[in-house]
Design an enzyme around this catalytic site. Structure first.
Site, PDB file in Angstrom:
ATOM      1  N   ASP A  94      55.546  24.263  40.613  1.00  0.00           N
ATOM      2  CA  ASP A  94      54.494  25.293  40.597  1.00  0.00           C
ATOM      3  C   ASP A  94      53.833  25.514  39.246  1.00  0.00           C
ATOM      4  OD1 ASP A  94      56.525  26.363  39.135  1.00  0.00           O
ATOM      5  OD2 ASP A  94      56.933  28.065  40.447  1.00  0.00           O
ATOM      6  N   GLU A 116      59.859  19.925  45.853  1.00  0.00           N
ATOM      7  CA  GLU A 116      59.981  21.389  45.988  1.00  0.00           C
ATOM      8  C   GLU A 116      58.683  21.996  46.541  1.00  0.00           C
ATOM      9  OE1 GLU A 116      62.398  24.026  43.037  1.00  0.00           O
ATOM     10  OE2 GLU A 116      60.349  24.825  43.003  1.00  0.00           O
ATOM     11  N   GLU A 130      51.899  30.950  39.662  1.00  0.00           N
ATOM     12  CA  GLU A 130      52.618  29.881  40.360  1.00  0.00           C
ATOM     13  C   GLU A 130      52.334  29.831  41.859  1.00  0.00           C
ATOM     14  OE1 GLU A 130      53.998  31.916  38.117  1.00  0.00           O
ATOM     15  OE2 GLU A 130      54.621  30.589  36.489  1.00  0.00           O
ATOM     16  N   HIS A 212      61.186  35.549  32.083  1.00  0.00           N
ATOM     17  CA  HIS A 212      60.000  34.981  31.443  1.00  0.00           C
ATOM     18  C   HIS A 212      58.710  35.144  32.234  1.00  0.00           C
ATOM     19  CE1 HIS A 212      59.526  31.586  34.203  1.00  0.00           C
ATOM     20  NE2 HIS A 212      60.834  31.582  34.276  1.00  0.00           N
ATOM     21  N   ARG A 214      55.201  35.981  33.886  1.00  0.00           N
ATOM     22  CA  ARG A 214      54.008  36.639  33.360  1.00  0.00           C
ATOM     23  C   ARG A 214      53.816  38.032  33.962  1.00  0.00           C
ATOM     24  NH1 ARG A 214      50.269  32.767  30.853  1.00  0.00           N
ATOM     25  NH2 ARG A 214      51.589  30.935  30.673  1.00  0.00           N
ATOM     26  N   HIS A 244      63.924  33.354  26.235  1.00  0.00           N
ATOM     27  CA  HIS A 244      62.844  32.365  26.397  1.00  0.00           C
ATOM     28  C   HIS A 244      61.999  32.331  25.122  1.00  0.00           C
ATOM     29  CE1 HIS A 244      59.383  30.374  28.338  1.00  0.00           C
ATOM     30  NE2 HIS A 244      60.183  30.121  29.380  1.00  0.00           N
TER      31      HIS A 244
HETATM   32  C1  UD1 Z   1      55.968  28.061  32.467  1.00  0.00           C
HETATM   33  C2  UD1 Z   1      55.491  27.930  33.916  1.00  0.00           C
HETATM   34  C3  UD1 Z   1      56.418  28.680  34.849  1.00  0.00           C
HETATM   35  C4  UD1 Z   1      57.853  28.275  34.646  1.00  0.00           C
HETATM   36  C5  UD1 Z   1      58.229  28.444  33.171  1.00  0.00           C
HETATM   37  C6  UD1 Z   1      59.616  27.945  32.954  1.00  0.00           C
HETATM   38  C7  UD1 Z   1      53.079  27.802  34.281  1.00  0.00           C
HETATM   39  C8  UD1 Z   1      51.853  28.538  34.583  1.00  0.00           C
HETATM   40  N1  UD1 Z   1      54.179  28.531  34.076  1.00  0.00           N
HETATM   41  O1  UD1 Z   1      55.825  29.411  32.070  1.00  0.00           O
HETATM   42  O2  UD1 Z   1      56.055  28.413  36.201  1.00  0.00           O
HETATM   43  O3  UD1 Z   1      58.672  29.104  35.430  1.00  0.00           O
HETATM   44  O4  UD1 Z   1      57.320  27.672  32.384  1.00  0.00           O
HETATM   45  O5  UD1 Z   1      60.172  28.400  31.771  1.00  0.00           O
HETATM   46  O6  UD1 Z   1      53.056  26.605  34.231  1.00  0.00           O
HETATM   47  N2  UD1 Z   1      57.215  28.079  24.217  1.00  0.00           N
HETATM   48  C9  UD1 Z   1      57.782  27.520  23.081  1.00  0.00           C
HETATM   49  N3  UD1 Z   1      58.630  26.452  23.243  1.00  0.00           N
HETATM   50  C10 UD1 Z   1      58.967  25.938  24.439  1.00  0.00           C
HETATM   51  C11 UD1 Z   1      58.408  26.544  25.589  1.00  0.00           C
HETATM   52  C12 UD1 Z   1      57.524  27.602  25.467  1.00  0.00           C
HETATM   53  O7  UD1 Z   1      57.524  27.934  21.969  1.00  0.00           O
HETATM   54  O8  UD1 Z   1      59.740  24.973  24.512  1.00  0.00           O
HETATM   55  C13 UD1 Z   1      56.259  29.214  24.065  1.00  0.00           C
HETATM   56  C14 UD1 Z   1      54.899  28.746  23.526  1.00  0.00           C
HETATM   57  O9  UD1 Z   1      54.377  29.735  22.700  1.00  0.00           O
HETATM   58  C15 UD1 Z   1      54.077  28.640  24.818  1.00  0.00           C
HETATM   59  C16 UD1 Z   1      54.605  29.827  25.598  1.00  0.00           C
HETATM   60  O10 UD1 Z   1      56.022  29.802  25.336  1.00  0.00           O
HETATM   61  O11 UD1 Z   1      52.690  28.732  24.574  1.00  0.00           O
HETATM   62  C17 UD1 Z   1      54.331  29.842  27.076  1.00  0.00           C
HETATM   63  O12 UD1 Z   1      54.599  28.595  27.699  1.00  0.00           O
HETATM   64  P1  UD1 Z   1      53.875  28.251  29.113  1.00  0.00           P
HETATM   65  O13 UD1 Z   1      54.325  26.887  29.528  1.00  0.00           O
HETATM   66  O14 UD1 Z   1      52.419  28.493  29.038  1.00  0.00           O
HETATM   67  O15 UD1 Z   1      54.341  29.337  30.117  1.00  0.00           O
HETATM   68  P2  UD1 Z   1      55.724  29.835  30.538  1.00  0.00           P
HETATM   69  O16 UD1 Z   1      55.600  31.290  30.486  1.00  0.00           O
HETATM   70  O17 UD1 Z   1      56.779  29.171  29.760  1.00  0.00           O
HETATM   71  N1  UDP Z   2      68.220  27.227  31.889  1.00  0.00           N
HETATM   72  C1  UDP Z   2      68.706  26.522  30.768  1.00  0.00           C
HETATM   73  N2  UDP Z   2      68.896  27.200  29.594  1.00  0.00           N
HETATM   74  C2  UDP Z   2      68.635  28.523  29.456  1.00  0.00           C
HETATM   75  C3  UDP Z   2      68.119  29.230  30.588  1.00  0.00           C
HETATM   76  C4  UDP Z   2      67.929  28.554  31.770  1.00  0.00           C
HETATM   77  O1  UDP Z   2      68.966  25.315  30.854  1.00  0.00           O
HETATM   78  O2  UDP Z   2      68.847  29.073  28.369  1.00  0.00           O
HETATM   79  C5  UDP Z   2      67.988  26.497  33.151  1.00  0.00           C
HETATM   80  C6  UDP Z   2      68.491  27.157  34.419  1.00  0.00           C
HETATM   81  O3  UDP Z   2      69.827  26.756  34.708  1.00  0.00           O
HETATM   82  C7  UDP Z   2      67.505  26.664  35.470  1.00  0.00           C
HETATM   83  C8  UDP Z   2      66.205  26.514  34.688  1.00  0.00           C
HETATM   84  O4  UDP Z   2      66.568  26.438  33.323  1.00  0.00           O
HETATM   85  O5  UDP Z   2      67.856  25.392  35.983  1.00  0.00           O
HETATM   86  C9  UDP Z   2      65.314  27.686  34.946  1.00  0.00           C
HETATM   87  O6  UDP Z   2      64.231  27.651  34.073  1.00  0.00           O
HETATM   88  P1  UDP Z   2      63.240  28.875  33.902  1.00  0.00           P
HETATM   89  O7  UDP Z   2      63.939  30.134  34.237  1.00  0.00           O
HETATM   90  O8  UDP Z   2      62.631  28.731  32.558  1.00  0.00           O
HETATM   91  O9  UDP Z   2      62.081  28.548  34.958  1.00  0.00           O
HETATM   92  P2  UDP Z   2      61.908  28.821  36.532  1.00  0.00           P
HETATM   93  O10 UDP Z   2      63.099  28.302  37.237  1.00  0.00           O
HETATM   94  O11 UDP Z   2      61.710  30.297  36.704  1.00  0.00           O
HETATM   95  O12 UDP Z   2      60.655  28.082  36.880  1.00  0.00           O
END
Ligand code: UD1
Ligand code: UDP
Length: 368
Positions: A94, A116, A130, A212, A214, A244
């Site tokens: 998603d 999925e 999502e 995490h 939004r 996160h």
């Molecule tokens: C994204 C996905 C969400 C998923 C989540 C998992 C979309 C719209 N959202 O949300 O579906 O559940 O990832 O965690 O695709 N950042 C870092 N380092 C990282 C990762 C993120 O610094 O390794 C910070 C950055 O500032 C980045 C921000 O997090 O810009 C947001 O990341 P983004 O991928 O846009 O959205 P998530 O909220 O992580």
């Molecule tokens: N996870 C991880 N380290 C962490 C937190 C979560 O490896 O510190 C794993 C968790 O077991 C799961 C996945 O990350 O498999 C979930 O990711 P997240 O919550 O970021 O995204 P979502 O599942 O909501 O899309």
């Protein structure tokens, strides 16, 4: 037959990992492209599951916008698709990566499979964005690999043909079981787990927290932190919260929860360390999708800080409880589990038994 796997975030990588290895072991030619929508959190997973991408678009920017990221994915993936000319692209779930890669492949007449598929709330705002990413992807793709009966049913109700749907279970369970057996193996060493052992106090109940989404930025996260502060007054608990890296989450959580002796804020954990910690926990509080799917297999209750979930199967089976982001409801939910939970008796996880990747590969082998 060439298959290109595309993903960009931590959860997509975890859920594509066993599929990647199973496909590699078959006769398909496999290429991997990561958009790196996430960076550090993606790299943790690539390292653990030993996935070396053929293409790394390296797109993450601090606080990236959805439109900016979408535009970059569309323009960068175009070149990869034109160069590789895969017979099939596989996307997951998603995210912005999945919906934009599916769209780009469709524009070039390349077939797409969706891992999925079929999860729905039918509420555009939750999860945001999502739900709409999932719906867009379902309109585009050619093969829908669904994790549950409910997901299959959702697609059938949307007039997607039964022949294009393959029900497999969720690949996250494959990743979970593989990881558990790895961390239980005799000579496995993990420095992060050794560090965690120092904060997992004997005799205390571990509450593991993540968040995490939004829709929960601002008030939702603040309310969760207030609830955790109240719970931290109990001397029989340790709250461990891998925060996160999203600044919208990280900054508030650190501001409100630092310097509390019963709350341990830690960096995002590598997958094996996180799985180990889930096993040690009494209860999990989260808005994560993947964690709602993993906890039933571990027999752990999960309080979900959301009002609706596209993983309703876990709620119906009694593994997950939706508490939203009202502070009082979160406190009551946690207290109730801490005081009364005695285990799930003979309940089966609704998300599969760890053979989803095999089912996907078997289907593709028959098809091609
Ligand atoms: C994204 C996905 C969400 C998923 C989540 C998992 C979309 C719209 N959202 O949300 O579906 O559940 O990832 O965690 O695709 N950042 C870092 N380092 C990282 C990762 C993120 O610094 O390794 C910070 C950055 O500032 C980045 C921000 O997090 O810009 C947001 O990341 P983004 O991928 O846009 O959205 P998530 O909220 O992580
Ligand atoms: N996870 C991880 N380290 C962490 C937190 C979560 O490896 O510190 C794993 C968790 O077991 C799961 C996945 O990350 O498999 C979930 O990711 P997240 O919550 O970021 O995204 P979502 O599942 O909501 O899309």
């Amino acid at each position: 037959m060439k298959i290109l796997l595309c993903f960009g975030t931590r959860p997509e990588a975890i859920k594509m990992a066993t599929l990647y290895h199973k496909l590699k072991d078959s006769n398909f030619e496999i290429k991997v492209c990561v958009t790196a929508q996430h960076r550090q959190m993606l790299d943790q997973v690539l390292n653990f599951f030993e996935i070396i991408p053929d293409y790394d678009l390296d797109l993450m920017q601090p606080s990236q916008s959805l439109n900016g990221l979408s535009a970059k994915i569309l323009s960068k993936i175009d070149k990869v698709l034109l160069l590789e000319k895969p017979d099939l692209v596989l996307v997951h779930g998603d995210t912005t990566t999945s919906s934009m890669v599916a769209l780009a492949a469709f524009h070039l007449g390349i077939k797409v499979g969706h891992i999925e598929a079929g999860l729905r709330t039918y509420n555009k705002q939750a999860p945001f964005p999502e739900e709409i990413n999932r719906q867009i992807t379902s309109r585009i793709v050619d093969i829908h690999f669904t994790p549950t009966k409910q997901a299959t049913q959702n697609l059938l109700c949307e007039k997607i043909s039964r022949e294009s749907i393959v029900q497999t279970g969720n690949t996250v369970i494959d990743a979970l079981f593989w990881t558990i057996s790895k961390i239980q193996s005799a000579n496995y060493k993990n420095e992060e787990i050794e560090q965690l052992k120092k904060i997992v106090s004997k005799g205390k109940k571990i509450i593991l927290v993540t968040g995490h989404r939004r829709e929960n930025y601002g008030e939702g996260i603040k309310n969760l932190c207030k609830a955790l502060l109240k719970i931290s007054e109990r001397d029989d608990v340790t709250i461990i919260y891998p925060v996160h890296l999203n600044p919208n989450v990280k900054d508030i959580v650190h501001e409100l929860l630092s310097n509390n002796k019963n709350v341990k804020l830690v960096e995002p954990l590598s997958y094996p360390a996180f799985v180990w910690l889930m096993q040690q926990s009494f209860l999990v509080v989260t808005d994560s999708g993947g964690i709602q799917e993993e906890t039933p297999s571990l027999g752990k209750p999960v309080l979900v800080t959301r009002n609706v979930s596209e993983r309703q199967e876990g709620v119906d089976a009694g593994f997950s409880i939706l508490v939203g982001t009202n502070t009082t409801k979160i406190i009551e939910g946690i207290q109730n589990i801490l005081n009364n939970f005695t285990g799930f008796k003979n309940k089966m996880s609704p998300y599969g038994n760890g053979d989803a990747s095999k089912k996907i590969v078997d289907y593709l082998l028959k098809l091609y």
